[in-house]
Write a protein that holds these residues in place. Structure first.
Motif, PDB file in Angstrom:
ATOM      1  N   LYS A 282       0.838  -1.202   0.000  1.00 20.10           N
ATOM      2  CA  LYS A 282       0.000   0.000   0.000  1.00 20.10           C
ATOM      3  C   LYS A 282       0.874   1.255   0.000  1.00 20.10           C
ATOM      4  CE  LYS A 282      -3.940   2.148   0.377  1.00 20.10           C
ATOM      5  NZ  LYS A 282      -4.882   2.205  -0.725  1.00 20.10           N
ATOM      6  N   ASP A 283       1.965   1.241   0.757  1.00 17.85           N
ATOM      7  CA  ASP A 283       2.899   2.365   0.795  1.00 17.85           C
ATOM      8  C   ASP A 283       3.484   2.625  -0.590  1.00 17.85           C
ATOM      9  OD1 ASP A 283       4.668   4.330   2.199  1.00 17.85           O
ATOM     10  OD2 ASP A 283       6.235   2.926   1.557  1.00 17.85           O
ATOM     11  N   GLN A 284       3.899   1.565  -1.269  1.00 16.83           N
ATOM     12  CA  GLN A 284       4.456   1.722  -2.613  1.00 16.83           C
ATOM     13  C   GLN A 284       3.412   2.276  -3.572  1.00 16.83           C
ATOM     14  OE1 GLN A 284       6.037  -2.096  -3.705  1.00 16.83           O
ATOM     15  NE2 GLN A 284       7.793  -1.922  -2.333  1.00 16.83           N
ATOM     16  N   GLN A 285       2.183   1.783  -3.469  1.00 15.53           N
ATOM     17  CA  GLN A 285       1.102   2.264  -4.330  1.00 15.53           C
ATOM     18  C   GLN A 285       0.859   3.749  -4.084  1.00 15.53           C
ATOM     19  OE1 GLN A 285      -2.686   0.434  -3.610  1.00 15.53           O
ATOM     20  NE2 GLN A 285      -3.751   1.759  -5.037  1.00 15.53           N
ATOM     21  N   LEU A 286       0.779   4.142  -2.828  1.00 16.70           N
ATOM     22  CA  LEU A 286       0.542   5.544  -2.503  1.00 16.70           C
ATOM     23  C   LEU A 286       1.694   6.434  -2.956  1.00 16.70           C
ATOM     24  CD1 LEU A 286      -1.067   5.158   1.028  1.00 16.70           C
ATOM     25  CD2 LEU A 286      -2.213   5.830  -1.104  1.00 16.70           C
ATOM     26  N   ARG A 287       2.922   5.950  -2.819  1.00 20.57           N
ATOM     27  CA  ARG A 287       4.078   6.727  -3.286  1.00 20.57           C
ATOM     28  C   ARG A 287       4.012   6.945  -4.797  1.00 20.57           C
ATOM     29  NH1 ARG A 287       8.316   7.215   0.532  1.00 20.57           N
ATOM     30  NH2 ARG A 287       7.924   5.974   2.383  1.00 20.57           N
ATOM     31  N   ARG A 288       3.633   5.887  -5.548  1.00 15.34           N
ATOM     32  CA  ARG A 288       3.486   6.033  -7.004  1.00 15.34           C
ATOM     33  C   ARG A 288       2.399   7.050  -7.340  1.00 15.34           C
ATOM     34  NH1 ARG A 288       4.461   0.377  -7.035  1.00 15.34           N
ATOM     35  NH2 ARG A 288       2.249  -0.028  -6.870  1.00 15.34           N
TER      36      ARG A 288
ATOM     37  N   ILE B 149       1.383   9.557  -5.521  1.00 12.58           N
ATOM     38  CA  ILE B 149       1.869  10.899  -5.183  1.00 12.58           C
ATOM     39  C   ILE B 149       2.778  11.426  -6.287  1.00 12.58           C
ATOM     40  CG2 ILE B 149       3.408  12.163  -3.617  1.00 12.58           C
ATOM     41  CD1 ILE B 149       2.197  10.438  -1.332  1.00 12.58           C
ATOM     42  N   VAL B 150       3.687  10.587  -6.772  1.00 20.45           N
ATOM     43  CA  VAL B 150       4.590  11.001  -7.851  1.00 20.45           C
ATOM     44  C   VAL B 150       3.783  11.373  -9.090  1.00 20.45           C
ATOM     45  CG1 VAL B 150       6.367  10.172  -9.451  1.00 20.45           C
ATOM     46  CG2 VAL B 150       6.596   9.737  -7.002  1.00 20.45           C
ATOM     47  N   GLU B 151       2.792  10.547  -9.434  1.00 18.46           N
ATOM     48  CA  GLU B 151       1.956  10.835 -10.608  1.00 18.46           C
ATOM     49  C   GLU B 151       1.216  12.158 -10.441  1.00 18.46           C
ATOM     50  OE1 GLU B 151      -0.627   7.524 -11.309  1.00 18.46           O
ATOM     51  OE2 GLU B 151       1.058   6.138 -11.578  1.00 18.46           O
ATOM     52  N   GLN B 152       0.666  12.393  -9.249  1.00 21.40           N
ATOM     53  CA  GLN B 152      -0.066  13.636  -9.011  1.00 21.40           C
ATOM     54  C   GLN B 152       0.861  14.839  -9.059  1.00 21.40           C
ATOM     55  OE1 GLN B 152      -2.301  13.149  -5.391  1.00 21.40           O
ATOM     56  NE2 GLN B 152      -3.677  11.648  -6.300  1.00 21.40           N
ATOM     57  N   GLU B 153       2.065  14.696  -8.524  1.00 22.56           N
ATOM     58  CA  GLU B 153       3.031  15.794  -8.587  1.00 22.56           C
ATOM     59  C   GLU B 153       3.395  16.110 -10.032  1.00 22.56           C
ATOM     60  OE1 GLU B 153       6.184  14.391  -6.074  1.00 22.56           O
ATOM     61  OE2 GLU B 153       5.301  15.275  -4.278  1.00 22.56           O
ATOM     62  N   GLN B 154       3.553  15.070 -10.846  1.00 22.18           N
ATOM     63  CA  GLN B 154       3.870  15.285 -12.261  1.00 22.18           C
ATOM     64  C   GLN B 154       2.712  15.987 -12.962  1.00 22.18           C
ATOM     65  OE1 GLN B 154       4.818  11.329 -13.607  1.00 22.18           O
ATOM     66  NE2 GLN B 154       6.966  11.489 -12.985  1.00 22.18           N
ATOM     67  N   GLN B 155       1.495  15.581 -12.661  1.00 20.83           N
ATOM     68  CA  GLN B 155       0.326  16.218 -13.270  1.00 20.83           C
ATOM     69  C   GLN B 155       0.244  17.686 -12.871  1.00 20.83           C
ATOM     70  OE1 GLN B 155      -3.060  13.851 -12.183  1.00 20.83           O
ATOM     71  NE2 GLN B 155      -2.629  12.277 -13.699  1.00 20.83           N
ATOM     72  N   LEU B 156       0.517  17.977 -11.618  1.00 25.49           N
ATOM     73  CA  LEU B 156       0.465  19.368 -11.154  1.00 25.49           C
ATOM     74  C   LEU B 156       1.520  20.214 -11.869  1.00 25.49           C
ATOM     75  CD1 LEU B 156      -0.106  18.940  -7.319  1.00 25.49           C
ATOM     76  CD2 LEU B 156      -1.729  19.835  -8.999  1.00 25.49           C
TER      77      LEU B 156
END
Length: 83
Positions: free
Chosen positions: A21-27, A29-36
């Protein structure tokens, strides 16, 4: 009552689930940061410099990328043996 070994196994299984779950959430977060980052970019000047042929190439590459991304299997659930 649980034996110490069974408790350790249960805790290890729970830890594996939490790590997944931690790895999924980290991915995510990275995707959302890239989108932003991309939301704040104005690509109009760049796109305005491209020829029709280049725009068509970019469009095809984006379609191919999106089609490929949709085919990548992703399963976030832990294996049945852990549950």
């Amino acid at each position: 009552m649980f034996s110490p070994n069974k408790e350790i196994e249960a805790l290890q299984a729970r830890m594996s689930v939490l790590e997944a779950k931690d790895q999924q959430l980290r991915r995510e977060i990275v995707e959302q940061e890239q989108q932003l980052r991309w939301q704040g970019c104005d690509l109009t000047p760049l796109v305005g410099r491209l020829s029709l042929g280049q725009l068509q190439e970019v469009s095809k590459a984006l379609r191919d990328t999106m089609a490929s991304a949709g085919q990548i299997p992703f399963h976030a659930e832990p294996p049945e043996t852990i549950r």
